[in-house]
Enzyme design. Structure first.
Site, PDB file in Angstrom:
ATOM      1  N   ASN A 128       0.826  -1.201   0.000  1.00  0.00           N
ATOM      2  CA  ASN A 128       0.000   0.000   0.000  1.00  0.00           C
ATOM      3  C   ASN A 128       0.864   1.256   0.000  1.00  0.00           C
ATOM      4  O   ASN A 128       0.909   1.977  -1.002  1.00  0.00           O
ATOM      5  CB  ASN A 128      -0.943  -0.008   1.199  1.00  0.00           C
ATOM      6  CG  ASN A 128      -1.980   1.093   1.121  1.00  0.00           C
ATOM      7  OD1 ASN A 128      -1.870   2.004   0.308  1.00  0.00           O
ATOM      8  ND2 ASN A 128      -2.989   1.030   1.960  1.00  0.00           N
ATOM      9  N   ASP A 129       1.577   1.500   1.085  1.00  0.00           N
ATOM     10  CA  ASP A 129       2.348   2.736   1.177  1.00  0.00           C
ATOM     11  C   ASP A 129       3.380   2.870   0.060  1.00  0.00           C
ATOM     12  O   ASP A 129       3.666   3.967  -0.386  1.00  0.00           O
ATOM     13  CB  ASP A 129       3.057   2.807   2.537  1.00  0.00           C
ATOM     14  CG  ASP A 129       2.055   2.945   3.676  1.00  0.00           C
ATOM     15  OD1 ASP A 129       0.955   3.460   3.427  1.00  0.00           O
ATOM     16  OD2 ASP A 129       2.379   2.522   4.799  1.00  0.00           O
ATOM     17  N   VAL A 130       3.912   1.743  -0.395  1.00  0.00           N
ATOM     18  CA  VAL A 130       4.987   1.812  -1.392  1.00  0.00           C
ATOM     19  C   VAL A 130       4.469   2.170  -2.783  1.00  0.00           C
ATOM     20  O   VAL A 130       5.253   2.359  -3.701  1.00  0.00           O
ATOM     21  CB  VAL A 130       5.787   0.493  -1.474  1.00  0.00           C
ATOM     22  CG1 VAL A 130       6.462   0.205  -0.141  1.00  0.00           C
ATOM     23  CG2 VAL A 130       4.916  -0.666  -1.902  1.00  0.00           C
ATOM     24  N   VAL A 131       3.127   2.250  -2.955  1.00  0.00           N
ATOM     25  CA  VAL A 131       2.589   2.661  -4.247  1.00  0.00           C
ATOM     26  C   VAL A 131       1.790   3.952  -4.097  1.00  0.00           C
ATOM     27  O   VAL A 131       1.045   4.331  -4.979  1.00  0.00           O
ATOM     28  CB  VAL A 131       1.687   1.575  -4.873  1.00  0.00           C
ATOM     29  CG1 VAL A 131       2.492   0.342  -5.193  1.00  0.00           C
ATOM     30  CG2 VAL A 131       0.516   1.230  -3.977  1.00  0.00           C
ATOM     31  N   ALA A 149       1.462   3.322   7.510  1.00  0.00           N
ATOM     32  CA  ALA A 149       1.683   4.733   7.779  1.00  0.00           C
ATOM     33  C   ALA A 149       0.367   5.429   8.091  1.00  0.00           C
ATOM     34  O   ALA A 149       0.350   6.573   8.522  1.00  0.00           O
ATOM     35  CB  ALA A 149       2.361   5.388   6.583  1.00  0.00           C
TER      36      ALA A 149
END
Lengths: 516, 98
Positions: free
Chosen positions: A444-447, A486
């Protein structure tokens, strides 16, 4: 190598030859001394016994083999040979130690090795690859505890470790090393135990914030350093209380340091503890004047430090802010109220199967959610079926995906994905513009494009995948409710080209495979 | 060995570690952690010394038992660490291109 080692051992057995070979050694040694920094003249150990140069050489060889073990990991082809070097190095270190010390009780030591070895071996065989972060944390705690035990043993029986001066007191420099060694070991132990409990789910991954924690932590750290200094200069009589206080405070600080750190920062924590376990071994190596331990400690220490640095950089956070802890706690609380309903599209497994079959290239982005759902095998099956249809399939892995460095790579390797189909962030990021489908599974956060555009976002500045450039995005996620660690909403959910596949990651992959 | 020669080895080894670890491919970072974990159990050397010394001095008996426990812990790590690394590395395969 084997032959020279045998000779080394033989010379230990036969003192007369040891002396001559020692002299021969000294004759040619000065030429190398500058380069190797190897103290070749048989220096006097603290206890006054001469150090046998062949024994020192055996430990040095063990140290060099450990360097080769790490060097082997520069590519998967050489990695297994490297691991063998590591085993050989350990064997040399253990055999040399046993050979050169008069052993009071061999059966007991053999028994101890057998018990430990059996436990370790069986655990290593049985452990699931998804549980690797917990296992590594647990192993770190053992190294830490072993360092503490060795430190205490050296304090109780300094004569055996050769750290007494002429008057029967422990040498000042050895006391500093002992103090630091037990302190780092104890921090490694209690810190790793907390990390293990958090990773294993026995303890909530949410940060636990104590009031005044920075003051408490700095105070305890200061006390440990102060007490170590006092321990070094005070007379031996009556230092027991100081020594035990150092041990106790260090266990406490390890615990206090890790509890405020949230689940998303665990990769950094695990690498940091890895580093500490190395420094603990190095400190003990200083006490014993043992080259193998010092080289290993330095290697492991720098390895863990570099991994922590890589992880921090991949999250665009400073090491200090990770250690200070609390990431995710504030963000989640402010986000809860601001949530608005925005339109998003729901897709089905059939839609995904149809779209991907038509695609020319598919990039799969796995994240921790894939590990939780154990979806790696189903995912690989899906990838294989797509490849049979002539689709190019690539896997893209973010440095902080998962709960430890390289976690996703291991899981994909376990599922039999060829490692040349797996790419790192910077190698594949430019390809999203040409990709037909970006398949996000459990990440999630990495995209999240907010990292590039929204200055107010807690993840601003973190390098992310440019998934929004792909023609179609499939986002496998359990529900719309949860956001990443996050605690930030993700713009990608609401984009025109995005289809949300709301289901368990493993079930969804299996359904897509069926539909293909 | 005097303190300065030990310190020299330590500092040099830190530099070697720095360059060697940067050359490790990111895909193998998990095996790297497992193997560093295994080799840091070289602390077993200290535990063996304590266990081997036996009860020569006052604290010898306690030290011996602490040493033996240390040997058990470090052995778990050595065998476990190398075995799990071996198991992971065996999975990194390159498949035949069709």
């Amino acid at each position: 190598m084997g032959a020279s080692f045998d000779r080394a051992l033989a010379s230990v057995r036969r003192p007369s030859r040891a002396i001559t070979s020692g002299r021969r050694f000294r004759k040619w040694a000065p030429a190398f001394a500058g380069a190797l920094l190897l103290p070749v003249t048989p220096a006097l150990a603290a206890s006054g016994e001469p150090v046998n140069p062949w024994v020192a050489a055996a430990y040095l060889i063990a140290g060099v083999l450990f360097i080769l073990a790490l060097r082997g990991l520069s590519s998967p082809e050489s990695s297994r040979r490297g691991n063998r070097f590591g085993m050989l190095g350990m064997l040399i270190a253990v055999v040399t130690t046993l050979w050169t010390h008069s052993i009071a009780s061999l059966p007991e030591i053999a028994g101890a090795i057998a018990i430990g070895g059996a436990i370790g071996f069986i655990t290593a065989r049985r452990i699931a690859m998804t549980d690797m972060p917990q296992l590594v944390a647990a192993f770190h705690s053992l190294v830490g505890m072993a360092a503490v035990l060795v430190g205490i043993a050296a304090y109780l029986n300094p004569g055996a470790f050769g750290i007494l001066d002429a008057t029967g007191e422990i040498l000042t420099v050895s006391r500093v090393e002992l103090g630091l060694g037990v302190a780092i070991g104890a921090i490694t132990f209690s810190g790793s135990v907390i990390a293990f409990l958090k990773l294993n789910g026995n303890m909530s991954g949410a940060p636990i914030m104590l009031p005044l924690r920075h003051v408490i932590n700095l105070g305890v750290l200061g006390a440990i350093i102060g007490l170590t200094a006092y321990f070094a200069i005070a007379p031996t009589v009556g230092t027991g209380a100081i020594f035990w206080t150092i041990v106790g405070l260090s266990f406490l600080i390890g615990f206090l340091l890790i509890i405020p750190i949230g689940g998303a920062d665990m990769p950094v924590v695990v690498s940091m503890l890895n580093s500490y376990s190395g420094w603990a071994a190095a400190a003990m190596g200083f006490t014993l004047g043992n080259t193998a331990m010092i080289i290993t400690g330095a290697l492991v220490g720098s390895s863990g430090a570099i991994l922590s640095y890589i992880m921090c950089k991949a999250m665009n956070r400073s090491f200090i802010s990770v250690i200070a802890g609390g990431f995710g706690a504030e963000a989640a609380s402010s986000d809860g109220a601001a949530k608005i309903d925005r339109p998003w599209k729901r897709g089905s497994a059939e839609d995904a199967a149809y779209m991907m079959k038509q695609a020319e290239s598919v990039i799969i982005i796995p994240g921790y959610g894939m590990a939780v759902a154990q979806a790696q095998h189903a995912l690989r099956e899906m990838g294989d079926m797509l490849k049979e249809q002539g689709v190019s399939v690539k896997y893209a892995i973010h440095p902080v995906a998962g709960r430890m460095p390289g976690h996703m790579n291991v899981l994909l390797a376990e599922a039999n994905v060829s490692y040349d189909e797996v790419f790192e962030l910077e190698d594949i990021n430019s390809e999203f513009a040409q990709a037909d489908v970006a398949f996000i599974i459990g990440a999630n956060d990495v995209v999240n494009p907010a990292a590039k555009t929204d200055k107010g976002s807690p993840i601003y500045g973190m390098p992310v995948f440019d998934v929004e450039k792909a023609k179609t995005i499939f986002f496998v996620k359990r529900s719309m409710g949860g956001v990443g660690y996050a605690g930030v909403d993700n713009e990608v959910f609401y984009m025109d080209q995005t289809m949300m596949l709301l289901s368990d990651a493993k079930k969804m992959c299996e359904e897509i495979v069926k539909a293909l | 060995m005097d303190f300065i020669s030990i310190l020299s080895i330590f500092v040099m080894a830190c530099f070697v570690g720095y360059y060697v670890v940067w050359s490790v491919t990111p895909a193998l970072h998990t095996p790297l952690m497992a193997v560093t974990n295994a080799i840091s159990s070289v602390i077993i050397v200290g535990a063996l010394i304590a266990a081997a010394a036996g009860s020569q001095a006052d604290g010898g008996q306690t030290a011996k038992w602490l040493g033996l426990v240390g040997v058990v812990l470090a052995s778990v790590n050595i065998f476990g660490g190398f075995a799990v690394t071996e198991r992971m590395l065996a999975m990194y395969k390159k498949k035949e291109r069709k």
